[in-house]
Design a protein around this motif. Structure first.
Motif, PDB file in Angstrom:
ATOM      1  N   ASN A 155       0.826  -1.209   0.000  1.00  0.00           N
ATOM      2  CA  ASN A 155       0.000   0.000   0.000  1.00  0.00           C
ATOM      3  C   ASN A 155       0.858   1.256   0.000  1.00  0.00           C
ATOM      4  O   ASN A 155       0.491   2.282  -0.559  1.00  0.00           O
ATOM      5  N   GLY A 156       1.997   1.186   0.644  1.00  0.00           N
ATOM      6  CA  GLY A 156       2.904   2.330   0.640  1.00  0.00           C
ATOM      7  C   GLY A 156       3.842   2.285  -0.543  1.00  0.00           C
ATOM      8  O   GLY A 156       3.907   3.207  -1.359  1.00  0.00           O
ATOM      9  N   ALA A 157       4.572   1.201  -0.655  1.00  0.00           N
ATOM     10  CA  ALA A 157       5.634   1.123  -1.666  1.00  0.00           C
ATOM     11  C   ALA A 157       5.100   1.316  -3.079  1.00  0.00           C
ATOM     12  O   ALA A 157       5.676   2.056  -3.876  1.00  0.00           O
ATOM     13  N   HIS A 158       3.996   0.667  -3.395  1.00  0.00           N
ATOM     14  CA  HIS A 158       3.521   0.721  -4.771  1.00  0.00           C
ATOM     15  C   HIS A 158       2.878   2.071  -5.110  1.00  0.00           C
ATOM     16  O   HIS A 158       3.099   2.623  -6.181  1.00  0.00           O
ATOM     17  N   LEU A 159       2.057   2.547  -4.197  1.00  0.00           N
ATOM     18  CA  LEU A 159       1.401   3.820  -4.491  1.00  0.00           C
ATOM     19  C   LEU A 159       2.413   4.956  -4.611  1.00  0.00           C
ATOM     20  O   LEU A 159       2.306   5.816  -5.497  1.00  0.00           O
ATOM     21  N   ILE A 160       3.400   4.976  -3.731  1.00  0.00           N
ATOM     22  CA  ILE A 160       4.348   6.091  -3.774  1.00  0.00           C
ATOM     23  C   ILE A 160       5.321   5.912  -4.941  1.00  0.00           C
ATOM     24  O   ILE A 160       5.707   6.890  -5.583  1.00  0.00           O
ATOM     25  N   SER A 161       5.664   4.687  -5.239  1.00  0.00           N
ATOM     26  CA  SER A 161       6.457   4.462  -6.456  1.00  0.00           C
ATOM     27  C   SER A 161       5.677   4.948  -7.677  1.00  0.00           C
ATOM     28  O   SER A 161       6.251   5.507  -8.617  1.00  0.00           O
ATOM     29  N   GLY A 162       4.374   4.738  -7.657  1.00  0.00           N
ATOM     30  CA  GLY A 162       3.544   5.223  -8.756  1.00  0.00           C
ATOM     31  C   GLY A 162       3.489   6.736  -8.803  1.00  0.00           C
ATOM     32  O   GLY A 162       3.568   7.344  -9.869  1.00  0.00           O
ATOM     33  N   MET A 163       3.339   7.332  -7.648  1.00  0.00           N
ATOM     34  CA  MET A 163       3.251   8.795  -7.568  1.00  0.00           C
ATOM     35  C   MET A 163       4.549   9.464  -8.005  1.00  0.00           C
ATOM     36  O   MET A 163       4.537  10.485  -8.703  1.00  0.00           O
ATOM     37  N   MET A 164       5.686   8.876  -7.584  1.00  0.00           N
ATOM     38  CA  MET A 164       6.972   9.562  -7.779  1.00  0.00           C
ATOM     39  C   MET A 164       7.760   9.024  -8.976  1.00  0.00           C
ATOM     40  O   MET A 164       8.632   9.706  -9.504  1.00  0.00           O
ATOM     41  N   HIS A 165       7.484   7.769  -9.388  1.00  0.00           N
ATOM     42  CA  HIS A 165       8.270   7.162 -10.474  1.00  0.00           C
ATOM     43  C   HIS A 165       7.397   6.491 -11.539  1.00  0.00           C
ATOM     44  O   HIS A 165       7.926   5.799 -12.411  1.00  0.00           O
ATOM     45  N   ALA A 166       6.082   6.652 -11.428  1.00  0.00           N
ATOM     46  CA  ALA A 166       5.154   6.095 -12.425  1.00  0.00           C
ATOM     47  C   ALA A 166       5.329   4.591 -12.601  1.00  0.00           C
ATOM     48  O   ALA A 166       5.192   4.059 -13.706  1.00  0.00           O
ATOM     49  N   SER A 167       5.647   3.913 -11.509  1.00  0.00           N
ATOM     50  CA  SER A 167       5.861   2.477 -11.599  1.00  0.00           C
ATOM     51  C   SER A 167       5.473   1.804 -10.295  1.00  0.00           C
ATOM     52  O   SER A 167       5.243   2.446  -9.278  1.00  0.00           O
ATOM     53  N   TRP A 168       5.432   0.469 -10.342  1.00  0.00           N
ATOM     54  CA  TRP A 168       5.005  -0.320  -9.179  1.00  0.00           C
ATOM     55  C   TRP A 168       6.103  -0.389  -8.128  1.00  0.00           C
ATOM     56  O   TRP A 168       5.836  -0.542  -6.951  1.00  0.00           O
ATOM     57  N   SER A 169       7.356  -0.329  -8.563  1.00  0.00           N
ATOM     58  CA  SER A 169       8.484  -0.442  -7.636  1.00  0.00           C
ATOM     59  C   SER A 169       9.659   0.352  -8.185  1.00  0.00           C
ATOM     60  O   SER A 169       9.628   0.826  -9.318  1.00  0.00           O
ATOM     61  N   ILE A 170      10.695   0.449  -7.362  1.00  0.00           N
ATOM     62  CA  ILE A 170      11.887   1.190  -7.780  1.00  0.00           C
ATOM     63  C   ILE A 170      13.144   0.354  -7.544  1.00  0.00           C
ATOM     64  O   ILE A 170      13.202  -0.467  -6.627  1.00  0.00           O
ATOM     65  N   VAL A 171      14.125   0.586  -8.383  1.00  0.00           N
ATOM     66  CA  VAL A 171      15.425  -0.090  -8.279  1.00  0.00           C
ATOM     67  C   VAL A 171      16.530   0.895  -8.676  1.00  0.00           C
ATOM     68  O   VAL A 171      16.267   1.870  -9.385  1.00  0.00           O
ATOM     69  N   GLY A 388       6.343  -0.869   6.016  1.00  0.00           N
ATOM     70  CA  GLY A 388       5.384  -1.699   6.729  1.00  0.00           C
ATOM     71  C   GLY A 388       5.113  -1.196   8.134  1.00  0.00           C
ATOM     72  O   GLY A 388       5.218  -1.956   9.096  1.00  0.00           O
ATOM     73  N   HIS A 389       4.752   0.069   8.236  1.00  0.00           N
ATOM     74  CA  HIS A 389       4.576   0.679   9.559  1.00  0.00           C
ATOM     75  C   HIS A 389       3.424   1.676   9.530  1.00  0.00           C
ATOM     76  O   HIS A 389       2.921   2.031   8.467  1.00  0.00           O
ATOM     77  N   MET A 390       3.067   2.141  10.711  1.00  0.00           N
ATOM     78  CA  MET A 390       2.048   3.185  10.792  1.00  0.00           C
ATOM     79  C   MET A 390       2.429   4.366   9.906  1.00  0.00           C
ATOM     80  O   MET A 390       1.596   4.996   9.281  1.00  0.00           O
ATOM     81  N   ASN A 391       3.705   4.645   9.865  1.00  0.00           N
ATOM     82  CA  ASN A 391       4.230   5.795   9.128  1.00  0.00           C
ATOM     83  C   ASN A 391       4.556   5.408   7.685  1.00  0.00           C
ATOM     84  O   ASN A 391       5.529   5.893   7.105  1.00  0.00           O
ATOM     85  N   SER A 392       3.751   4.545   7.140  1.00  0.00           N
ATOM     86  CA  SER A 392       4.064   3.925   5.856  1.00  0.00           C
ATOM     87  C   SER A 392       4.364   4.935   4.749  1.00  0.00           C
ATOM     88  O   SER A 392       5.371   4.832   4.046  1.00  0.00           O
ATOM     89  N   VAL A 393       3.499   5.927   4.601  1.00  0.00           N
ATOM     90  CA  VAL A 393       3.666   6.882   3.496  1.00  0.00           C
ATOM     91  C   VAL A 393       4.956   7.675   3.658  1.00  0.00           C
ATOM     92  O   VAL A 393       5.789   7.749   2.747  1.00  0.00           O
TER      93      VAL A 393
END
Lengths: 864, 126
Positions: A155-171, A388-393
C-alpha cells in the motif's frame, strides 16, 4: 531456440518455454519434459526476464508440481460447523455438482446484491489478476482483495512508487549506479519483482564497484552482500532519511536546483493555509518568476526562472515556494535527533549523506546510444521493510526524497521505476504508454496494475466498499475484510450489506493477514466459501467447496511479463513479452481456474459482462475484441490478446513455439524523465484537502482521522511499538521475507524445506547474540515471544551478530498447522500471530498494516 | 467459440414513443442512435441491454452519460461520476470498441454506434 508447442506423453523429449510462478517475479523458464514427465526446470536464455537464470525456488518447482498432496478432485465439506481445528469432513464431488451449487449461490447473490461477493486472490500467481479481476467486475462486486499482499507490502511502496516514479516499484539503475542505499529492501538479492533479473544486474553492479549501503535491522540477503550494513531501530527509516536530507540541503547545500525547478512542485507557492496559491482565473498554481519579479502561472514561466526560495506576497497573501518550506522543515531532523530515534550514530548519518550527495554528480550528463541524458549515479530505494509501519507513506517518501533532491529519479545511474515509459511494439504500435502531466502539472502514471491510480487521488465519499477504500482513497488492500473491528467500521458508515460469499484463489489469508483467531472469525461469518487451491491450506479448511487447481506448469497466461511496470527488469536492454503455457496435463480432475471462471460466469448469466471486462482489462481492440454474445475459452482469449498486441502472425501458437518476443529499448524510454513534461510532489499539497474531505465524512460518524499523517511535508512519526516502555518488553519484533521461500506457499516444497532447515535463520527467532546472552538465552533453545496484549509465539532462538540489538527477526510466513501441507506443518514461526489487525494498527493514510510490535522474550525450556 | 442468445427487449426509443420517458433536450436535433451497453455493476440499472438513445451528430460522450443519468437516476451518476465533470477512474468507456473519454465526440454521421460502459475493479495488491 524452438520449443515444443504441444503436450505429448509418449516418445517425448522436449523443452517447453513458459514462466515461473513460485513468486510474482514470473521469470521465464524452460521445462524439460520426457515422456510427459517434467524432469528439470531452468531459466530461459532467450528471455530478458531472468536471462536464463533461475533462483532456488524456481528450479525446485517440479517438487511442488508432483507433490502427492496436490488436490485432484473437487470436494465439499460435510461438517457445517467452521472454525480453527474443525474437521470439514471433506467429501469428493463431481465438477458438475460443484459448479451447479456454486452457480446457484452466485445467481441468488447477484440478484440480491452483487457486492455481497468478495473475490480474493493470492498475488503470488500474477496470472490470476485478469481472470479474477474480470470475474469480479462482470459479476458487479467492487469487493476484491489480495489478502496480505498489499496490506503488508504494497500500500505504501507501490502507491508512492507510482506517484513519484510512475511504476510499481523502484530499483537502482544497476548498470550505471555507483552508490545505492537500500532501506528495508532487497531488490536484486531475494524474491519479488523481476527477482532473478535483478539478482544478475545487482551482482554485476557490485562487481563493477557500485557501493551498496543497506539500512536494515537485520543483516540478511541484501545486507550480507552490501559494502556497508547500517543497522537501525525498527521502523525509524524516515528519521534517518530525513536527517540525511537535512545534511544535504542545509549543511552541505548540495541539491539539484534545476531538477527541482523543472520536475517537481518545489517552486509552487504555498500560502498560510498550506495550499497552493493559485491564479484567480485559471486556477493554476503560481510560482515566483525571478526574471520578472512577480508571481505567474507555473505553465508560463521557464523553469530556470522559477524561484525555489524566498518569501513573497501575492495579492496580499504571504507565501513561500514549497521547497523553501521543505528546506526549513528539514532542519528539525538533525543528525542528533536521528541518532536518538534510529540508534545510528550522528557522524555516520552525516557521512552517508555526504557520500550520497557527492556521488550524485549533480549537473553531469552521459551519452547513451547517441542520446545525451542526465547522469546521477546514486539511488535510494525502499520496499516492504521500511513501509510496513504506521508511518508507511512518510517512511517511503522520505527515502525517495533523497533521489528527488539530487535529481536522481529516472535518469541514468539513478533510481528507476520499473519501465514507466514504453514506445510500444514497433510493428503494431500497441503497448505504448508514458507518464503525463495531470492536475496541477503533477505526474499521472502511464500504466498501472488496476484502476486505482496513485494520482490524481479519488474523491473520498461515504464508503460502500467493505474495505472502505472509497473513503480512505489512498489505500489499496484493506484490513477490514478480516479485522477485529470490521463490523464496527461497517456500522459506523452504514454499509448497507454484509459479505456472504467468498471466492478465494490460492490465498492462505488465515496466515497472511493477522492472527489466526482474528481472520478465522471473519471467515466463519461467510455463508459460502469457494476456494481454488493446489493444496488443502488452513484457509481452504473454511471453504464449503474446494476446487482442485492446475499449477503454473499446467496453466496458460498470455501476459506473464506484463504490465512491464510490475516484473520486467528496468534499465536498458530489451523489452520482452513472454507467456506461460502448459507443460503437462492436469492430473486427476484438476482444472485451470480461468476456464472454470468463464464457465461459472456463463452458468450464472454474466458472461457478456465478463467478456466486456476482459476487453477493458486487456485493452482488446477490433477485430480481437470479445463480443457479448459469444462464448470463448481462455485459450481463445489469450490468442486474441497476443494478436491484438503483436499482429495476426504472432498468436498463441507462435508464442508456444517461440516462448517470448523481444525488441530493443531506447534511452528515451528508460530515462524518460528528462523529456517528459510532468512534475512530482516534494510537497504533498493534496493531502490538505484530502484530510478535510475524509474528516468531514468520518468524524461525524465517530472515526477520528489523525491530522499529523496528512501533513504535506514528509515527517517521521513513531509506531505504537516506539511508545511501549513496559518493563521487559525490550525487543522490536519484525518479520522479513526469507529468500528460500515465497510467503507460506513454498513451505510445502521438500527441497526448499530442506534448504530452510539447513539455514540457521529460516525457521528460528533471531535475537542479537550479545543481548540474548545478557538475558541468559542459549542458542537453539525454545523461547516464547509475547506482546503487550498477550499474543505470543514460540520457537527456537538463533543468537546472531547479524541483527540490531533491539531487533527480533522472524522469517515469514512459516508455522503452518494444517494437515493438508504435511511438509510445511510445524516448521518455523508464525509471526502474524503477534499482530493486531484493526484501524488502530494501520496507516490512517494508506491502510498499510503496522508490522512491528514490542515484545518480551522468555525461556521455555533447555536445549534438547 | 459459440454464439449466445442476448436478444434485447423494449428499446428506449419505443418507450420514448409511448411517452414513458421524457425527450432529451437534444432529441429534435439532427442525428442518429447510439446503442449503450452497460456491463458489470451498471447492468442492473437498466432493464434492457443495449439501451438505444437518440443523439445529435455533434454529441460528446459526456452528454450521453448525462442523459443516461437522467434516464437511470442518481445510482448511475453516483457510480460513474466522481464529481459533476469528472468520471470515476474505474469507469471505462468504449466507442465501437475503442477507448474514449468524456470530451470525445460521437461523430455519429447517421451510423448507429455502440457505446460500452463498465466499472472495472480498482484494488490491487503486492
Amino acid at each position: 531456440m524452438n520449443f515444443a508447442a504441444t503436450i505429448s506423453n509418449q516418445n517425448d523429449d522436449s523443452w517447453v518455454a513458459s514462466a515461473c510462478a513460485l513468486c510474482y517475479g514470473t521469470c521465464s523458464i524452460v521445462a524439460h519434459r520426457v515422456d510427459g514427465t517434467i524432469v528439470k526446470i531452468e531459466g530461459n536464455p532467450e528471455s530478458t526476464i531472468g536471462k536464463g537464470k533461475l533462483c532456488g525456488k524456481g528450479v525446485s518447482g517440479l517438487m511442488s508440481h508432483y507433490d502427492p498432496h496436490r488436490l485432484t478432485r473437487p470436494m465439499r465439506r460435510t461438517n457445517p460447523r467452521k472454525g480453527l481445528d474443525v474437521d470439514p469432513g471433506w467429501k469428493e464431488i463431481s465438477w458438475e455438482e460443484a459448479l451447479d451449487e456454486i452457480s446457484t449461490v452466485l445467481k441468488r447473490v447477484r440478484a440480491d446484491d452483487p457486492r455481497k461477493l468478495v473475490v480474493q486472490r493470492t498475488t503470488t500467481v500474477t496470472a490470476s489478476r485478469v481472470p479474477f479481476g474480470t470475474f469480479a467486475t462482470g459479476f458487479g462486486t467492487p469487493n476484491t482483495s489480495t489478502a496480505g499482499g498489499g496490506l503488508h507490502c504494497g500500500n505504501g511502496a507501490h502507491l508512492i512508487s507510482g506517484m513519484m516514479h510512475a511504476s510499481w516499484s523502484i530499483v537502482p539503475d544497476f548498470e550505471r549506479c555507483n552508490y545505492a542505499i537500500y532501506f528495508g529492501a532487497s531488490k536484486g538479492h531475494s524474491a519479488g519483482h523481476a527477482s532473478t533479473s535483478n539478482i544478475g544486474l545487482a551482482a554485476d553492479a557490485r562487481a563493477r564497484g557500485m557501493k551498496m549501503v543497506v539500512v536494515d535491522p537485520m543483516c540478511n540477503f541484501a545486507s550480507a552482500k552490501a559494502t556497508e550494513w547500517v543497522p537501525l531501530r525498527v521502523g525509524t527509516d524516515a528519521a534517518l532519511a530525513l536527517a540525511m536530507c537535512n545534511v544535504m540541503v542545509n549543511e552541505l547545500e548540495i541539491y539539484d536546483a534545476e531538477y527541482l525547478k523543472a520536475k517537481t512542485n518545489g517552486p509552487y507557492l504555498i500560502g498560510p493555509d498550506k495550499r497552493y496559491v493559485r491564479d484567480a482565473e485559471s486556477g493554476e498554481p503560481l510560482v515566483w518568476d525571478s526574471a520578472e519579479g512577480r508571481a505567474r502561472r507555473y505553465t508560463s514561466v521557464p523553469s530556470a526562472n522559477m524561484s525555489l526560495e524566498g518569501q513573497y506576497t501575492v495579492a496580499g497573501v504571504a507565501c513561500e515556494p514549497a521547497f523553501q518550506l521543505l528546506r526549513e522543515h528539514l532542519r528539525k531532523f538533525s543528525v542528533e535527533m536521528a541518532e536518538s530515534a534510529t540508534t545510528v550514530p550522528a557522524a555516520r548519518i552525516r557521512r552517508l549523506a555526504e557520500e550520497f550527495a557527492r556521488e550524485a554528480q549533480i549537473g553531469s550528463t552521459i551519452v547513451i546510444e547517441g542520446v545525451t541524458v542526465p547522469f546521477r549515479p546514486v539511488a535510494a530505494i525502499a520496499f516492504r521493510g521500511s513501509q510496513g509501519h504506521m508511518n508507511s507513506v512518510y517512511n517511503f517518501l522520505a527515502v525517495d526524497l533523497l533521489n528527488q533532491l539530487v535529481g536522481a529519479a529516472d535518469v541514468a545511474g539513478g533510481c528507476l521505476g520499473f519501465n514507466p515509459a514504453c514506445n510500444g511494439y514497433p510493428e503494431t504500435g500497441r503497448l505504448k504508454y508514458r507518464p503525463k502531466p495531470g492536475p496541477d502539472g503533477l505526474m499521472v502514471t502511464g500504466m498501472w496494475m488496476g484502476y486505482h491510480y496513485p494520482y490524481p487521488l479519488g474523491e473520498p465519499r461515504l464508503p460502500t466498499n467493505l474495505g472502505l477504500q472509497d473513503l480512505l482513497v489512498i489505500g489499496m488492500t484493506s484490513p477490514f475484510l478480516a479485522s477485529t473491528d470490521q463490523e464496527a467500521m461497517w456500522e459506523k458508515f452504514d454499509i448497507p450489506y454484509r459479505p456472504e460469499v467468498l471466492i478465494n484463489f490460492g490465498a492462505n489469508l488465515l496466515m497472511s493477514m493477522g492472527t489466526r483467531e482474528t481472520v478465522a472469525k471473519s471467515l466463519e461469518s461467510y455463508k459460502f466459501i469457494v476456494s481454488f487451491d493446489l493444496f488443502l491450506t488452513e484457509t481452504s479448511n473454511f471453504a464449503d467447496i474446494v476446487l482442485p487447481d492446475c499449477d503454473y506448469l499446467q496453466s496458460l497466461d498470455s501476459r506473464s511479463s506484463f504490465p512491464f511496470i510490475f516484473g520486467h527488469p528496468a534499465g536498458m536492454g530489451e523489452w520482452c513479452w513472454g507467456i506461460r503455457q502448459p507443460v503437462t496435463d492436469p492430473r486427476g480432475e484438476q482444472r485451470r481456474f480461468a476456464d472454470v471462471l468463464l464457465e461459472i460466469a456463463e452458468r450464472v448469466g454474466f458472461a457478456p459482462d465478463m467478456n466486456a471486462a476482459i476487453n477493458g482489462f486487456l485493452g482488446l481492440q477490433p477485430p480481437y475484441r470479445l463480443q457479448p454474445d459469444q462464448v470463448y475459452t481462455w485459450e481463445e482469449i489469450c490468442d486474441r490478446e497476443l494478436k491484438n498486441n503483436f499482429g495476426a502472425e504472432h498468436g498463441l501458437e507462435w508464442f508456444k513455439e517461440h516462448g517470448v518476443i523481444k525488441w530493443k529499448k531506447t534511452p528515451d524510454e528508460v530515462y524518460w524523465r528528462a523529456t517528459t513534461d510532468a512534475r512530482v510532489p516534494v510537497y504533498w499539497e493534496f493531502l490538505v484537502d484530502l484530510y478535510e474531505k475524509i474528516r468531514a465524512i468520518a468524524e461525524p460518524r465517530g472515526l477520528s482521522i489523525p491530522r499529523e499523517y496528512y501533513e504535506p511535508l514528509v515527517d517521521f512519526l513513531p509506531c505504537h511499538s516506539h511508545y511501549c516502555d513496559r518493563e521487559g518488553f525490550d525487543f522490536y519484533a519484525f518479520y522479513y521475507r526469507d529468500t528460500v521461500h515465497t510467503n507460506s506457499y513454498t513451505m510445502e516444497n521438500p527441497w526448499l524445506d530442506e534448504a530452510a532447515r539447513l539455514d540457521p535463520y529460516s525457521y528460528s527467532i533471531v535475537v542479537n547474540r550479545r543481548e540474548g546472552e545478557r538475558r541468559g538465552l542459549v542458542h537453539g533453545e525454545p523461547i516464547r515471544v509475547e506482546t503487550e496484549t498477550g499474543r505470543s509465539v514460540e520457537g527456537r532462538v538463533c543468537l546472531s551478530e547479524a541483527i540490531h540489538p533491539e531487533g527480533l527477526g522472524i522469517a515469514a510466513l512459516a508455522g503452518h498447522w494444517g494437515d493438508g501441507m504435511p511438509v510445511a506443518k510445524g516448521k518455523g514461526v508464525f509471526f502474524n500471530e503477534l499482530l493486531e489487525l484493526d484501524w488502530a494498527h494501520v496507516s490512517p493514510v494508506n491502510l498499510n498494516l503496522d508490522l512491528c510490535v514490542k515484545v518480551k522474550v522468555t525461556r521455555v525450556g533447555a536445549v534438547s | 467459440m459459440v454464439t449466445r442468445d442476448t436478444s434485447t427487449t423494449q428499446p428506449a426509443r419505443e418507450r420514448e414513443r409511448r411517452g414513458d420517458i421524457d425527450l432529451p433536450p437534444w432529441r429534435l436535433l439532427p442525428g442518429t442512435d447510439v446503442r449503450v451497453w452497460l456491463f458489470g455493476s451498471l447492468s442492473s440499472l437498466a432493464s434492457e441491454r443495449p439501451l438505444t438513445l437518440p443523439v445529435p451528430d455533434s454529441a460528446r460522450v459526456e452528454q450521453v452519460l448525462v442523459e443516461l443519468g437522467r434516464l437511470l437516476g442518481p445510482q448511475f451518476t453516483e457510480r460513474v461520476f466522481a464529481s459533476p465533470d469528472k468520471k470515476m477512474c474505474t469507469c471505462r468507456i468504449f466507442l465501437d470498441g475503442l477507448p474514449v473519454e468524456l470530451d470525445d465526440s460521437l461523430h455519429s454521421s447517421h451510423v448507429t454506434r455502440d457505446l460500452e460502459l463498465i466499472l472495472l475493479t480498482a484494488v490491487e495488491g503486492g
